[in-house]
Scaffold this active site. Structure first.
Site, PDB file in Angstrom:
ATOM      1  N   ASP A  20       0.869  -1.173   0.000  1.00  0.00           N
ATOM      2  CA  ASP A  20       0.000   0.000   0.000  1.00  0.00           C
ATOM      3  C   ASP A  20       0.908   1.226   0.000  1.00  0.00           C
ATOM      4  O   ASP A  20       1.803   1.339   0.847  1.00  0.00           O
ATOM      5  CB  ASP A  20      -0.847  -0.021   1.277  1.00  0.00           C
ATOM      6  CG  ASP A  20      -2.098   0.820   1.179  1.00  0.00           C
ATOM      7  OD1 ASP A  20      -2.091   1.809   0.435  1.00  0.00           O
ATOM      8  OD2 ASP A  20      -3.071   0.490   1.882  1.00  0.00           O
ATOM      9  N   ASP A  59      -3.179   4.622  -2.540  1.00  0.00           N
ATOM     10  CA  ASP A  59      -4.132   5.283  -1.656  1.00  0.00           C
ATOM     11  C   ASP A  59      -4.652   6.582  -2.279  1.00  0.00           C
ATOM     12  O   ASP A  59      -3.873   7.351  -2.862  1.00  0.00           O
ATOM     13  CB  ASP A  59      -3.429   5.590  -0.319  1.00  0.00           C
ATOM     14  CG  ASP A  59      -4.353   6.123   0.737  1.00  0.00           C
ATOM     15  OD1 ASP A  59      -5.271   5.394   1.133  1.00  0.00           O
ATOM     16  OD2 ASP A  59      -4.156   7.280   1.156  1.00  0.00           O
ATOM     17  N   GLU A  62      -7.303   3.365  -5.083  1.00  0.00           N
ATOM     18  CA  GLU A  62      -8.429   3.753  -4.229  1.00  0.00           C
ATOM     19  C   GLU A  62      -8.990   5.060  -4.767  1.00  0.00           C
ATOM     20  O   GLU A  62      -8.280   6.060  -4.847  1.00  0.00           O
ATOM     21  CB  GLU A  62      -7.984   3.932  -2.780  1.00  0.00           C
ATOM     22  CG  GLU A  62      -9.148   4.287  -1.868  1.00  0.00           C
ATOM     23  CD  GLU A  62      -8.711   4.800  -0.503  1.00  0.00           C
ATOM     24  OE1 GLU A  62      -9.496   4.668   0.455  1.00  0.00           O
ATOM     25  OE2 GLU A  62      -7.591   5.344  -0.388  1.00  0.00           O
ATOM     26  N   HIS A 116      -9.720  -1.860   6.097  1.00  0.00           N
ATOM     27  CA  HIS A 116      -9.281  -1.252   7.346  1.00  0.00           C
ATOM     28  C   HIS A 116     -10.006   0.049   7.666  1.00  0.00           C
ATOM     29  O   HIS A 116      -9.870   0.578   8.775  1.00  0.00           O
ATOM     30  CB  HIS A 116      -7.776  -0.978   7.273  1.00  0.00           C
ATOM     31  CG  HIS A 116      -7.416  -0.029   6.173  1.00  0.00           C
ATOM     32  ND1 HIS A 116      -7.475  -0.375   4.841  1.00  0.00           N
ATOM     33  CD2 HIS A 116      -7.026   1.264   6.194  1.00  0.00           C
ATOM     34  CE1 HIS A 116      -7.127   0.645   4.102  1.00  0.00           C
ATOM     35  NE2 HIS A 116      -6.856   1.664   4.889  1.00  0.00           N
ATOM     36  N   ASP A 117     -10.776   0.586   6.712  1.00  0.00           N
ATOM     37  CA  ASP A 117     -11.507   1.832   6.915  1.00  0.00           C
ATOM     38  C   ASP A 117     -13.007   1.619   7.077  1.00  0.00           C
ATOM     39  O   ASP A 117     -13.757   2.591   7.201  1.00  0.00           O
ATOM     40  CB  ASP A 117     -11.292   2.788   5.729  1.00  0.00           C
ATOM     41  CG  ASP A 117      -9.921   3.432   5.730  1.00  0.00           C
ATOM     42  OD1 ASP A 117      -9.313   3.532   6.814  1.00  0.00           O
ATOM     43  OD2 ASP A 117      -9.453   3.833   4.656  1.00  0.00           O
TER      44      ASP A 117
END
Length: 545
Positions: A98, A198, A247, A321-322
């Site tokens: 990431d 990201d 993302e 994770h969000d």
């Protein structure tokens, strides 16, 4: 049979801090991931996506990078990462990193140099603006408050679309872009097999002026974003067989087709989050709103058909994770029988869509939200800011905590539940965040020993994707979209037709009178009782034309 086309792959996301701790310091590490590679190989996934492991002050759990070229010592060393890559490759597993290149930590040496003076060559690596009347624009940070922070050293404001310690990079500066490409190439040469980028669709900023909204229209899918991504592709991973996923924040189908169409040479796939806002109230996250099934189906099907028809490629996922845990969010965790059934149904419905499936650690065993009862149990900067905002708006502690219990990013960040031992086998020390209290019966050891567990549903779905081309290449046909309980769709490919029928509620659902019922069952969860499908039951059939 292992897949030959990357589009038949399944990705497993690891949040290293909460995965497995081998040192007893209460935080997961790279050696902990190595310990669990046999488990991940047994599950059958292809890629392991690691959230950021670079040197960072960890104000945003690693998404605030201080040094792109260093492994964060709390996770291990460069040698640990090399061992992880080597050991993963021995098991036919690939590693995705990431990487955050929209912004850096304000502790990054570029920013430290930039704030020394207005004449410093690194000044133009970021967005600094003079303003005698407060922040230069009314844009809002995604973590709350204005998106501009005042820098006393140079008497100017710098842009931070996220936390105040995350300063946005100026991609219009060619030196910035090529410095970032050098970083990507460093990790390619290191041996990684792919990247998750990201908030990558925010890298091109447009005009800097006040917004009628919160500023999104000036930086989302900005004027040069496709140009920048194509350039990065050509300077880094473009001529290599690498998994790349971007993302995309508040994006559109048209842009995502452009991001992922092979002829454009930008990215292989994209995340979008529209389907995960169906429990927002008028677009507001921090509310105690329950999800809307009809809206969920509508969004998923529009994106499925739009991306497919446009020749692009989507990532498909419920969790990361969000996001809160999907079984608590769109299923149920109040009853253990229905928790297992709803988790299986959610898995089947998602994994038989077109796109690259992502499994978030613990999803495959039906881990739930932890249902914290005190603000002291939360760690996430966004959640702590939201709590204060809710209190300031007039809510009492109980009401604010109820909302956090439903929406906080910490819901997915509790430690992986490996067994029924203390702290779920995650650590011998004190975990950095509390373990969910249900770990004694929801854990990997229990799941593997139960052939009817959620785990084996995921394992079956992964194997089906590797084996059945209809899942990867088939078109999709929505059915019965107005049904209040059922999610029904077809997959069609080369004369083959699959029908997916899922009851997405905790009540029996009556089937439409004209629906096919006599196909060969491919996978089943729950029973068809006369004309009714059991709560959270799913049947997938191969239908003869």
């Amino acid at each position: 049979m292992r897949q030959k086309d990357w589009r038949q792959s399944v990705v497993y996301q690891i949040y290293p801090k909460s995965f497995n701790d081998t040192t007893g310091d209460g935080q997961g590490d790279l050696r902990g991931i190595i310990e669990k590679l046999d488990y991940l190989q047994f599950l059958g996934v292809d890629y392991l996506w690691l959230t950021p492991i670079y040197d960072s002050p960890m104000n945003d759990n690693g998404y605030d990078i201080r040094d792109y070229y260093k492994v964060n010592t709390q996770f291990g060393s460069d040698e640990d990462l090399r061992d992880l890559i080597d050991e993963a490759h021995k098991r036919n597993l690939k590693i995705m990193l990431d990487i955050v290149i929209n912004h850096t930590s304000t502790e990054h040496h570029w920013f430290q140099e930039a704030r020394k003076s207005k004449d410093n060559p690194y000044r133009d690596y970021y967005f600094f603006k003079s303003s005698s009347d407060g922040p230069p624009t009314n844009w809002e940070s995604k973590f709350g408050g204005n998106a501009w922070a005042y820098d006393e050293v140079t008497d100017e404001y710098y842009l931070h679309l996220f936390d105040i310690t995350q300063a946005d990079l100026n991609w219009e500066n060619e030196s910035v872009r090529h410095a970032l490409y050098d970083i990507v190439n460093y990790w390619i040469d290191f041996g990684v097999d792919g990247f998750r980028f990201d908030v990558i669709n925010l890298i091109s900023k447009g005009e800097f002026r006040d917004s009628e909204k919160v500023g999104k229209e000036f930086y989302t899918d900005g004027p040069h974003v496709h140009e920048f991504l194509h350039e990065m592709n050509q300077h880094t991973f473009g001529n290599r067989d690498m998994m790349t996923v971007g993302e995309m924040s508040s994006t559109t189908i048209d842009h995502c087709i452009q991001y992922t169409h092979p002829e454009r040479q930008e990215l292989r796939s994209v995340f979008n989050f529209h389907h995960l806002k169906v429990d927002y109230q008028n677009g507001e996250k921090w509310t105690n709103q329950k999800f809307d099934l009809l809206q969920l189906k509508d969004i998923l099907m529009k994106w499925q058909m739009g991306i497919y028809e446009g020749g692009g490629w989507n990532a498909i996922f419920w969790c990361n994770h969000d996001q809160p845990r999907v079984v608590s969010r769109f299923g149920t965790d109040k009853d253990d029988v229905l928790r297992e059934r709803s988790a299986k149904t959610l898995a089947i419905v998602l994994h038989l869509l077109q796109g690259t499936p992502y499994i978030y650690q613990g999803e495959e065993i039906g881990m739930t939200d932890p249902h914290f009862t005190s603000i002291d149990q939360y760690r996430d900067v966004e959640s702590l800011n939201a709590y204060q905002m809710l209190i300031d708006s007039g809510l009492d502690d109980e009401a604010a905590l109820e909302i956090l219990s439903q929406k906080s990013r910490d819901n997915s960040r509790t430690p992986m539940q490996w067994n029924a031992n203390e702290h779920a086998g995650f650590t011998t020390g004190t975990p950095w965040i509390d373990v969910a209290k249900n770990y004694r019966h929801i854990n990997v050891a229990s799941a593997i020993n139960n052939p009817d567990s959620i785990f084996y549903t995921y394992k079956t779905l992964i194997a089906l994707r590797h084996q059945k081309e209809i899942i990867t290449y088939g078109n999709i046909v929505p059915r019965y979209m107005e049904h209040a309980q059922l999610f029904v769709y077809e997959r069609q490919y080369k004369g083959e037709r699959w029908l997916v029928i899922a009851n997405m509620t905790n009540q029996k659902a009556q089937l439409p009178s004209d629906i096919e019922r006599n196909g060969a069952v491919i996978i089943q969860n729950g029973q068809l009782l006369d004309d009714y499908l059991e709560p959270y039951a799913t049947i997938v059939m191969s239908i003869e034309n």
